[in-house]
Design a protein around this motif. Sequence first.
Motif, PDB file in Angstrom:
ATOM      1  N   GLY A 132      26.298  91.264 -68.824  1.00 37.73           N
ATOM      2  CA  GLY A 132      25.043  91.065 -69.546  1.00 37.73           C
ATOM      3  C   GLY A 132      25.172  91.166 -71.046  1.00 37.73           C
ATOM      4  N   ALA A 133      26.386  91.074 -71.580  1.00 32.80           N
ATOM      5  CA  ALA A 133      26.583  91.159 -73.031  1.00 32.80           C
ATOM      6  C   ALA A 133      26.307  89.805 -73.684  1.00 32.80           C
ATOM      7  CB  ALA A 133      27.998  91.627 -73.338  1.00 32.80           C
ATOM      8  N   ILE A 134      25.215  89.191 -73.316  1.00 33.38           N
ATOM      9  CA  ILE A 134      24.725  87.941 -73.868  1.00 33.38           C
ATOM     10  C   ILE A 134      23.195  88.057 -73.949  1.00 33.38           C
ATOM     11  CG2 ILE A 134      26.535  86.281 -73.304  1.00 33.38           C
ATOM     12  CD1 ILE A 134      25.423  85.898 -70.598  1.00 33.38           C
ATOM     13  N   PRO A 135      22.580  87.394 -74.912  1.00 28.08           N
ATOM     14  CA  PRO A 135      21.158  87.687 -75.182  1.00 28.08           C
ATOM     15  C   PRO A 135      20.158  87.123 -74.186  1.00 28.08           C
ATOM     16  CG  PRO A 135      21.974  85.999 -76.676  1.00 28.08           C
ATOM     17  CD  PRO A 135      23.159  86.494 -75.919  1.00 28.08           C
ATOM     18  N   ASN A 136      20.612  86.232 -73.299  1.00 37.12           N
ATOM     19  CA  ASN A 136      19.640  85.581 -72.418  1.00 37.12           C
ATOM     20  C   ASN A 136      19.718  86.016 -70.962  1.00 37.12           C
ATOM     21  OD1 ASN A 136      22.168  84.291 -72.420  1.00 37.12           O
ATOM     22  ND2 ASN A 136      21.337  82.445 -71.520  1.00 37.12           N
ATOM     23  N   ASN A 137      20.687  86.870 -70.615  1.00 41.69           N
ATOM     24  CA  ASN A 137      20.875  87.250 -69.214  1.00 41.69           C
ATOM     25  C   ASN A 137      21.066  88.740 -69.035  1.00 41.69           C
ATOM     26  OD1 ASN A 137      20.789  84.610 -68.151  1.00 41.69           O
ATOM     27  ND2 ASN A 137      22.967  84.297 -68.547  1.00 41.69           N
ATOM     28  N   TYR A 138      20.562  89.241 -67.906  1.00 41.52           N
ATOM     29  CA  TYR A 138      20.938  90.564 -67.426  1.00 41.52           C
ATOM     30  C   TYR A 138      22.313  90.467 -66.753  1.00 41.52           C
ATOM     31  CZ  TYR A 138      16.017  91.980 -67.953  1.00 41.52           C
ATOM     32  OH  TYR A 138      14.779  92.280 -68.456  1.00 41.52           O
ATOM     33  N   PRO A 139      22.902  91.578 -66.327  1.00 41.09           N
ATOM     34  CA  PRO A 139      24.154  91.509 -65.569  1.00 41.09           C
ATOM     35  C   PRO A 139      24.045  90.535 -64.398  1.00 41.09           C
ATOM     36  CG  PRO A 139      23.678  93.778 -66.138  1.00 41.09           C
ATOM     37  CD  PRO A 139      22.489  92.970 -66.581  1.00 41.09           C
ATOM     38  N   GLY A 140      25.136  89.797 -64.177  1.00 40.31           N
ATOM     39  CA  GLY A 140      25.137  88.830 -63.090  1.00 40.31           C
ATOM     40  C   GLY A 140      24.439  87.537 -63.430  1.00 40.31           C
ATOM     41  N   PHE A 141      24.248  87.256 -64.741  1.00 38.39           N
ATOM     42  CA  PHE A 141      23.640  86.011 -65.210  1.00 38.39           C
ATOM     43  C   PHE A 141      22.238  85.801 -64.643  1.00 38.39           C
ATOM     44  CE2 PHE A 141      28.244  85.624 -65.279  1.00 38.39           C
ATOM     45  CZ  PHE A 141      28.456  85.322 -66.613  1.00 38.39           C
ATOM     46  N   GLN A 142      21.481  86.891 -64.579  1.00 33.67           N
ATOM     47  CA  GLN A 142      20.101  86.848 -64.136  1.00 33.67           C
ATOM     48  C   GLN A 142      19.211  86.716 -65.383  1.00 33.67           C
ATOM     49  OE1 GLN A 142      19.562  89.866 -60.642  1.00 33.67           O
ATOM     50  NE2 GLN A 142      21.341  90.572 -61.794  1.00 33.67           N
ATOM     51  N   PRO A 143      18.471  85.611 -65.512  1.00 34.51           N
ATOM     52  CA  PRO A 143      17.727  85.335 -66.745  1.00 34.51           C
ATOM     53  C   PRO A 143      16.723  86.430 -67.094  1.00 34.51           C
ATOM     54  CG  PRO A 143      17.831  83.378 -65.360  1.00 34.51           C
ATOM     55  CD  PRO A 143      18.354  84.515 -64.538  1.00 34.51           C
ATOM     56  N   VAL A 144      16.694  86.799 -68.367  1.00 36.93           N
ATOM     57  CA  VAL A 144      15.768  87.840 -68.813  1.00 36.93           C
ATOM     58  C   VAL A 144      14.336  87.340 -68.866  1.00 36.93           C
ATOM     59  CG1 VAL A 144      17.559  89.012 -70.159  1.00 36.93           C
ATOM     60  CG2 VAL A 144      16.118  87.290 -71.265  1.00 36.93           C
ATOM     61  N   THR A 145      14.145  86.032 -68.769  1.00 36.82           N
ATOM     62  CA  THR A 145      12.794  85.461 -68.837  1.00 36.82           C
ATOM     63  C   THR A 145      12.130  85.379 -67.466  1.00 36.82           C
ATOM     64  OG1 THR A 145      13.832  83.267 -68.731  1.00 36.82           O
ATOM     65  CG2 THR A 145      13.261  84.119 -70.914  1.00 36.82           C
ATOM     66  N   ASP A 146      12.820  85.798 -66.421  1.00 35.44           N
ATOM     67  CA  ASP A 146      12.274  85.768 -65.056  1.00 35.44           C
ATOM     68  C   ASP A 146      11.543  87.084 -64.783  1.00 35.44           C
ATOM     69  OD1 ASP A 146      11.804  85.865 -62.302  1.00 35.44           O
ATOM     70  OD2 ASP A 146      13.639  84.781 -61.824  1.00 35.44           O
ATOM     71  N   PRO A 147      10.231  87.053 -64.498  1.00 31.48           N
ATOM     72  CA  PRO A 147       9.493  88.293 -64.245  1.00 31.48           C
ATOM     73  C   PRO A 147      10.068  89.122 -63.097  1.00 31.48           C
ATOM     74  CG  PRO A 147       7.968  86.478 -64.592  1.00 31.48           C
ATOM     75  CD  PRO A 147       9.332  85.880 -64.494  1.00 31.48           C
ATOM     76  N   ALA A 148      10.628  88.470 -62.081  1.00 26.04           N
ATOM     77  CA  ALA A 148      11.232  89.211 -60.970  1.00 26.04           C
ATOM     78  C   ALA A 148      12.428  90.023 -61.446  1.00 26.04           C
ATOM     79  CB  ALA A 148      11.649  88.250 -59.857  1.00 26.04           C
ATOM     80  N   ASN A 149      13.224  89.442 -62.332  1.00 27.74           N
ATOM     81  CA  ASN A 149      14.356  90.176 -62.894  1.00 27.74           C
ATOM     82  C   ASN A 149      13.876  91.305 -63.804  1.00 27.74           C
ATOM     83  OD1 ASN A 149      16.198  88.479 -61.605  1.00 27.74           O
ATOM     84  ND2 ASN A 149      16.334  87.089 -63.356  1.00 27.74           N
ATOM     85  N   GLN A 150      12.818  91.048 -64.554  1.00 31.49           N
ATOM     86  CA  GLN A 150      12.247  92.088 -65.401  1.00 31.49           C
ATOM     87  C   GLN A 150      11.839  93.295 -64.561  1.00 31.49           C
ATOM     88  OE1 GLN A 150       8.275  91.434 -66.840  1.00 31.49           O
ATOM     89  NE2 GLN A 150       8.717  92.407 -68.834  1.00 31.49           N
ATOM     90  N   ALA A 151      11.152  93.056 -63.461  1.00 28.55           N
ATOM     91  CA  ALA A 151      10.715  94.154 -62.591  1.00 28.55           C
ATOM     92  C   ALA A 151      11.905  94.878 -61.980  1.00 28.55           C
ATOM     93  CB  ALA A 151       9.809  93.602 -61.489  1.00 28.55           C
ATOM     94  N   LYS A 152      12.918  94.133 -61.593  1.00 28.68           N
ATOM     95  CA  LYS A 152      14.113  94.719 -60.983  1.00 28.68           C
ATOM     96  C   LYS A 152      14.805  95.685 -61.939  1.00 28.68           C
ATOM     97  CE  LYS A 152      18.731  93.311 -59.344  1.00 28.68           C
ATOM     98  NZ  LYS A 152      19.571  92.135 -58.969  1.00 28.68           N
ATOM     99  N   PHE A 153      14.983  95.264 -63.180  1.00 35.23           N
ATOM    100  CA  PHE A 153      15.724  96.106 -64.127  1.00 35.23           C
ATOM    101  C   PHE A 153      14.860  97.212 -64.723  1.00 35.23           C
ATOM    102  CE2 PHE A 153      18.651  92.650 -63.597  1.00 35.23           C
ATOM    103  CZ  PHE A 153      19.883  93.278 -63.657  1.00 35.23           C
TER     104      PHE A 153
END
Length: 542
Positions: free
Chosen positions: A189-210
């Motif tokens: 996740g050392a990139i500005p657009n993804n969480y670990p595992g290339f999960q997009p930070v703009t996805d609300p489901a990923n936001q809730a997960k993290f």
Amino acid sequence: MSNPLRDMEKPDVIFCIGTNMTEAHPVAATRIKKAMARGAKLIVADPRVIGLAEMSDLYLQLRVGSDAALLLAMAHVIAREGLVDRAFMEDRTADGETFLEHVRDFTPEWASTITGVDPALIEEAALLYARAERGAIYYTLGITEHICGVDNVQSLCNLALMTGNVGREGTGINPMRGQNNIQGAGDCGAIPNNYPGFQPVTDPANQAKFEKAWGRKVELEKGITKVRALEAAGDTIRAMFIDGENTVVTDPDREHCEKALESLDFLVVADLFMTETAELADVVFPATAWGETDGTQTNTERRIQRLRAAVPPQGEAKPDWWIISELAKRMGFQGFDYQGPHQVFNELCELSVTYQGVNWDKVEDGAYQWPIPFDGHPGTPRLHEDGFINGRGIFKLIQYRDPAEVVDDDYPVWLTTGRRLASYHSRTQTGRSEGIDYLLPHETLEVHPDDVDGWGLRDGGWARMSSRRGSILIRVESTRRSPRGTVFASFAFNDTPVNLLTGGGYDPTTDTAELKVCPVRVEPAEAPERGSGERPQEVAAD
């Protein structure tokens, strides 16, 4: 890489573009040599007559920054000659017919006016690649470090999709990573657009997960790149932590970079040595070297590898995970009470969809290549064998764009930059070895012999090289590796700060700097005299 390293020995045709693999990836390049010994054909596209070009069956000496034009013309030839893999396109891609119509106008004759490559050679390269049973593409920073880097990569993907050279042994789109763990850094996740595992930070489901995992609010928006962070330094960004990067030497437009770092209220650096960047810092944390560190890294073929400390850390050096965790705890953040790298890695595996099926114990022998989506999965050496994760491969309609800056009367020469076999990156490590200094004691400017004569230079003498951002002094090396009108230097030496000159533009999608194209002026210069205030190869104000 879409394919494992072992597949480098198995193509019928290998297309290398924008990669000086024998110098930047010399061990991996031995597999290309093995493939050729078995009868594989090698196509090389590069502005310079590099080692790969000398080995090649077909060499395309294109002008710097003209890759997209070459690739569009190759696609035109493949479509015109009916060499597309219709079954693959119909079953596994989208927008194929629109793409085939799009490339009808991009003839080899059109591309030749931009690239400088003979149309007949463009035709030959396209036919050779398209007719291969197994065609593989390999590229590195010579493709991506342009304002059109994303366009270049997508153009390569178009070639692979239209010929069905994806998801099979000895095929694929294969970027050779520039550092040992740059793939692993992106995975984490050392990139500005993804969480670990290339999960997009703009996805609300990923936001809730993290938010649940980390116990704190996270924003539903992309972060900023380092380019934008440096632009905001001293304004909206008042402090910065740089971990394991010699930004002053490796970033473009050095004067801008130094001013940005100096404008901060507080700069922290973690590194092995007192680098040029660390010298600007308010606090420097000594980090452990690879032989002192337990952990993992993920290499260019997506293989998770264990690192094991061979010797205890020297002095006060600590591993990066410990430094970051202690900083976080002192800043009041929760969840950083790690007792070792195994806990950090296991958290990554729990949260990352690509590492889900492994843990610290399972990666002991380096057997897994991601994605490993569930426990018991064997790993995935070769991507896209059974389909694309997002459904279909999408053709992109690319247009050629000139570089951000082009040659003119004031700056009539193309400068391109890169690496050399005997040094690594900014020489933070290799520059401290006397043996390496014997092989490469200083930087030189590669200039074609005709240009050496025409510009009044002397082999082994000095030149002043200037761009729109400044000028440097550099020794001249007369060589036919570079074509007339194009010069080359690496960015490795701090006392030859080539990146003072670069930085004319950035890719609008990735913010990657156009380090491979920079118009310059080259003039003869006297050797700096001792006591003159201008050391050999020191930057001089333009």
